[in-house]
Design an enzyme around this catalytic site. Structure first.
Site, PDB file in Angstrom:
ATOM      1  N   LEU A 136      12.858 -39.378  10.981  1.00 40.66           N
ATOM      2  CA  LEU A 136      12.375 -38.006  11.157  1.00 40.66           C
ATOM      3  C   LEU A 136      11.028 -37.815  10.471  1.00 40.66           C
ATOM      4  CD1 LEU A 136      13.236 -35.223  12.335  1.00 40.66           C
ATOM      5  CD2 LEU A 136      14.022 -34.650  10.040  1.00 40.66           C
ATOM      6  N   PRO A 151      13.965 -41.449   7.195  1.00 35.44           N
ATOM      7  CA  PRO A 151      12.685 -42.103   7.473  1.00 35.44           C
ATOM      8  C   PRO A 151      12.221 -41.967   8.914  1.00 35.44           C
ATOM      9  CG  PRO A 151      14.456 -43.707   7.082  1.00 35.44           C
ATOM     10  CD  PRO A 151      14.989 -42.386   6.690  1.00 35.44           C
ATOM     11  N   ALA A 172      16.702 -46.328  -0.596  1.00 35.89           N
ATOM     12  CA  ALA A 172      18.053 -46.858  -0.783  1.00 35.89           C
ATOM     13  C   ALA A 172      17.955 -48.360  -1.000  1.00 35.89           C
ATOM     14  CB  ALA A 172      18.927 -46.563   0.436  1.00 35.89           C
ATOM     15  N   ALA A 218       8.454 -39.305  12.627  1.00 35.10           N
ATOM     16  CA  ALA A 218       8.222 -38.514  13.841  1.00 35.10           C
ATOM     17  C   ALA A 218       7.291 -37.344  13.569  1.00 35.10           C
ATOM     18  CB  ALA A 218       9.560 -38.022  14.396  1.00 35.10           C
ATOM     19  N   GLU A 238       0.818  -1.202   0.000  1.00 38.69           N
ATOM     20  CA  GLU A 238       0.000   0.000   0.000  1.00 38.69           C
ATOM     21  C   GLU A 238       0.862   1.266   0.000  1.00 38.69           C
ATOM     22  OE1 GLU A 238      -2.143  -3.029   2.712  1.00 38.69           O
ATOM     23  OE2 GLU A 238      -0.109  -2.584   2.005  1.00 38.69           O
ATOM     24  N   CYS A 284      -2.461  -3.664   7.232  1.00 33.51           N
ATOM     25  CA  CYS A 284      -2.105  -3.960   8.615  1.00 33.51           C
ATOM     26  C   CYS A 284      -2.318  -2.754   9.528  1.00 33.51           C
ATOM     27  CB  CYS A 284      -0.648  -4.412   8.690  1.00 33.51           C
ATOM     28  SG  CYS A 284       0.543  -3.105   8.288  1.00 33.51           S
TER      29      CYS A 284
END
Length: 358
Positions: A284, A282, A174, A287, A62, A88
């Site tokens: 992480l 895998p 893998a 999780a 703006e 804002c």
């Protein structure tokens, strides 16, 4: 979102909003602030000025549009401001846009998306208090799409999380001997680097950091570093060797010594990170999924069958098909011999469990 509910809208306002959305896309796709565009219209629908937000610390859209109008010698008294995000009321690196519009004598403001940020929201109310006509919702769906990950990150109070997987057709990352370069094609890898360039942080576990020794950088097709690099975040308790590639050129390295994904996101939120890319490995991935903290999955799938080897995601605690994590496919993109599947996670169907070590 529905179109403007009340008032009379000149045809030029919709055209101006479309142009404001185009202007907004010139801003950086990553960073703490949203991409915003603004077009100022005169009484006859002529463009008085236009602007967009160029990144944290720079003028908001703006204010940039008002400056453009001033440079053109155009008066903004009674003008209409067409803006992609609610102006804002917050004073941070820059002043509040709502006050700038009021001071400029703008008589009407048309907004695409209300601001969900509790710190910055309230601009529409402040403008109305000052006697400015305000309407919201014009091209709302397009406005929300433009804001991308920033919008849900602000709405949820944590970074938006994209889980990236690169697998064989049978879900392996893998082979049995541990070899993994390269399952997916060069086309997919280039696309993945483009994705890295759009996020604020890349997250891996210490296992991936120690075994793969990644650099976690965003590079162009020529292999050159992009000008802006994401944070490189390693999660886990083990130390990294001093000669790890993560200490080399690229974004700042942040080692978060925890096994709790929520703690990781909380720390990153404090650093104004809006979009996180979880890349590995895998344990992480599992999780974050088990904690219900994955919003979107980008799965690069190669037409390769391995039959054994590491899976892309570790145990989720799912014992019955009814407990499976169900995703909604948003797009499927061919990438050379591979395909990219983009899917979103329904939070109500995400498993929740205690955190795992990685």
């Amino acid at each position: 979102m529905a179109s403007i509910e009340t008032g009379v809208r000149a045809p030029s306002e919709a055209d101006a909003m479309r142009h404001a959305l185009v202007l907004a896309r010139r801003g950086p796709v990553s960073g703490p602030n949203p991409r915003v565009g603004c077009v100022l219209l005169g009484a006859d629908g002529e463009v008085l000025g236009e602007g967009w937000h160029r990144g944290a610390g720079t003028a908001h859209a703006e204010v940039a549009a008002l400056a453009d109008a001033a440079a053109r010698g155009a008066s903004t008294v009674g003008a209409t401001a067409v803006v992609t995000l609610e102006p804002c009321t917050h004073t941070g690196r820059t002043g509040p846009c709502s006050e700038a519009l009021i001071a400029a004598g703008v008589g009407r403001v048309v907004v695409s998306v209300p601001d969900p940020n509790p710190v910055a929201a309230g601009g529409a109310e402040r403008l109305r208090e000052a006697g400015v006509d305000v309407e919201t919702g014009l091209l709302g769906d397009e406005g929300r799409a433009l804001l991308g990950a920033w919008l849900p990150a602000v709405e949820r109070g944590r970074p938006f999380v994209t889980l990236k997987l690169a697998t064989s057709l049978d879900g392996r990352i893998a082979a049995a001997d541990g070899s993994s370069r390269w399952i997916t094609s060069e086309v997919s890898r280039h696309h993945a680097h483009d994705l890295r360039a759009e996020v604020d942080a890349i997250v891996v576990g210490t296992g991936t950091a120690l075994v793969d020794d990644p650099s976690l950088t965003a590079r162009n097709a020529a292999g050159e570093l992009h000008g802006t690099q994401p944070l490189r975040v390693v999660v886990g308790l083990r130390d990294l060797p001093s000669d790890a590639r993560l200490h080399g050129p690229g974004g700042e390295l942040v080692h978060v010594r925890t096994h709790d994904p929520a703690e990781v996101l909380s720390l990153l939120a404090e650093r104004e990170v809006r979009h996180v890319l979880v890349e590995g490995g895998p344990t992480l991935a599992a999780a974050f999924l088990r904690a219900g903290l994955v919003d979107e999955v980008h799965a690069y799938v190669a037409p390769v069958l391995l039959g054994s080897g590491s899976s892309a995601v570790a145990d989720l605690g799912v014992t019955s098909i009814g407990d499976a994590v169900r995703l909604t496919t948003r797009s499927v993109l061919p990438l050379g011999p591979d395909v990219l599947v983009v899917a979103t996670v329904d939070p109500s169907r995400a498993p929740h469990s205690s955190t795992e070590e990685h």
